[in-house]
Design a protein around this motif. Sequence first.
Motif, PDB file in Angstrom:
ATOM      1  N   GLU A  48       0.958  -1.174   0.070  1.00  0.00           N
ATOM      2  CA  GLU A  48       0.121   0.114   0.004  1.00  0.00           C
ATOM      3  C   GLU A  48       0.867   1.295   0.125  1.00  0.00           C
ATOM      4  OE1 GLU A  48      -3.218   0.424  -0.009  1.00  0.00           O
ATOM      5  OE2 GLU A  48      -3.809  -1.632  -0.453  1.00  0.00           O
ATOM      6  N   ASP A  53      -0.854   4.025  -8.483  1.00  0.00           N
ATOM      7  CA  ASP A  53      -2.038   3.878  -8.302  1.00  0.00           C
ATOM      8  C   ASP A  53      -2.705   2.757  -9.408  1.00  0.00           C
ATOM      9  OD1 ASP A  53      -4.754   4.257  -6.631  1.00  0.00           O
ATOM     10  OD2 ASP A  53      -5.335   4.588  -8.759  1.00  0.00           O
ATOM     11  N   ALA A  55      -5.733   2.261 -10.658  1.00  0.00           N
ATOM     12  CA  ALA A  55      -6.596   3.009 -11.364  1.00  0.00           C
ATOM     13  C   ALA A  55      -5.809   3.743 -12.393  1.00  0.00           C
ATOM     14  CB  ALA A  55      -7.541   3.529 -10.533  1.00  0.00           C
ATOM     15  N   ARG A  72     -11.541   3.253  -8.374  1.00  0.00           N
ATOM     16  CA  ARG A  72     -11.381   3.179  -6.873  1.00  0.00           C
ATOM     17  C   ARG A  72     -12.453   2.815  -6.108  1.00  0.00           C
ATOM     18  NH1 ARG A  72      -6.311   5.164  -5.061  1.00  0.00           N
ATOM     19  NH2 ARG A  72      -7.576   5.847  -3.040  1.00  0.00           N
ATOM     20  N   SER A  73     -13.508   3.346  -6.379  1.00  0.00           N
ATOM     21  CA  SER A  73     -14.664   3.087  -5.736  1.00  0.00           C
ATOM     22  C   SER A  73     -14.900   1.545  -6.009  1.00  0.00           C
ATOM     23  CB  SER A  73     -15.719   3.970  -5.889  1.00  0.00           C
ATOM     24  OG  SER A  73     -16.841   3.619  -5.442  1.00  0.00           O
ATOM     25  N   LEU A  77     -10.789   0.781  -3.231  1.00  0.00           N
ATOM     26  CA  LEU A  77      -9.487   1.748  -2.763  1.00  0.00           C
ATOM     27  C   LEU A  77      -9.811   2.889  -2.056  1.00  0.00           C
ATOM     28  CD1 LEU A  77      -7.361   1.240  -5.973  1.00  0.00           C
ATOM     29  CD2 LEU A  77      -7.053   0.101  -3.776  1.00  0.00           C
ATOM     30  N   ASP A  78     -11.254   3.372  -1.988  1.00  0.00           N
ATOM     31  CA  ASP A  78     -11.575   4.710  -1.443  1.00  0.00           C
ATOM     32  C   ASP A  78     -11.701   4.244   0.062  1.00  0.00           C
ATOM     33  OD1 ASP A  78     -13.547   2.969  -1.715  1.00  0.00           O
ATOM     34  OD2 ASP A  78     -14.968   4.479  -2.344  1.00  0.00           O
ATOM     35  N   TRP A 101      -7.389  -7.802 -10.087  1.00  0.00           N
ATOM     36  CA  TRP A 101      -7.803  -6.686 -10.563  1.00  0.00           C
ATOM     37  C   TRP A 101      -7.677  -6.526 -12.163  1.00  0.00           C
ATOM     38  CZ3 TRP A 101      -5.574  -2.751  -6.477  1.00  0.00           C
ATOM     39  CH2 TRP A 101      -6.143  -2.875  -5.419  1.00  0.00           C
TER      40      TRP A 101
END
Length: 335
Positions: A48, A53, A55, A72-73, A77-78, A101
């Motif tokens: 992390e 990122d 996305a 991200r949502s 990830l949010d 992913w």
Amino acid sequence: MTTPETTSFAGIRRFSARFPLASRILERLLLSLLLLFAVSVMIFGGIEALPGDFASTYLGQSATPEAVASIRSELGLDQSIVTRYVDWLGGVMTGDFGNSWASGQSVGEQIEKRLGNSLFLAFFAAIVAVPLAVGLGLLAVRFRNKLPDKLINILSLAAVSLPEFFVGYLLILIFVVTYGAAVFPSTVYDSMSLLDRLNAIVLPVSTLVLVVLAHMMRMTRAAIIQVMSSAYMETAELKGLGALRAIIKHAAPNALAPIINVVALNLAYLIVGVVVVEVVFVYPGMGQYMVDAVTVRDLPVVQACGLIFAAIYIGLNMTADILAILANPRLRHPR
């Protein structure tokens, strides 16, 4: 005044005194579980903390902020890192590593196939390397400070000095490019026969054997030489017992604990250290899968591979500790 805490500690002490072997094994198991939990935190937190990122990488430089926020949502990830870690750890404990992913496929199903390939490679490397290392170690002790011992030490030092990727490329140059006597790349698939699979893994197995052989052999030699200086070994020699027979019958069994430890460490390397070898030979194992995932920042795959590698390494070391206890009466019955 006694408290529940003091009572429990007293009970633990009584159990340890009555069952020293069981208490030592339980201690190793508990420490291994705690270490694995700590490693899971480090793996999740370390990945992390990496810059970048998924996305943004997945959508490219032309991605709009809205599209990045949507991805991200969708991936969660949010949410806070603690929430995501708890969700991930809960899934891992039930055998669910989530979905990739990048591909959307189940990480667990992909790892099952890849892990089988890596274990297949490590197994055949182990059944070649372990007997050969122990045999060379015994031979070096039998001819200590003589020509065979010196040759074995020189070759082992040379092997230890060479990194696995160099050994791999050297074998490819000699046996593939120069003589055309081996298969490259080392691709295996489900419909292959066992003979074809063995033919495909000759070079990666040879690389792994050369990498781990020297360390195991030198540690075997050192452990047996240390035992050879014991009084009972001198007594055996004075009774006229042959040198090789004395080594095999008396020295080797008493040097078993350190030999088991070094063999287990190198077996762990064969499984968790195959990343470079699999990439060099384009072998479809866990290491190649993890490297491919790193390039696209596929975090569920990287986290799952890292945790499995850590679990195997910790498990093999725990097994080595337990076997060393069982092999050594002084550890089984401490005074």
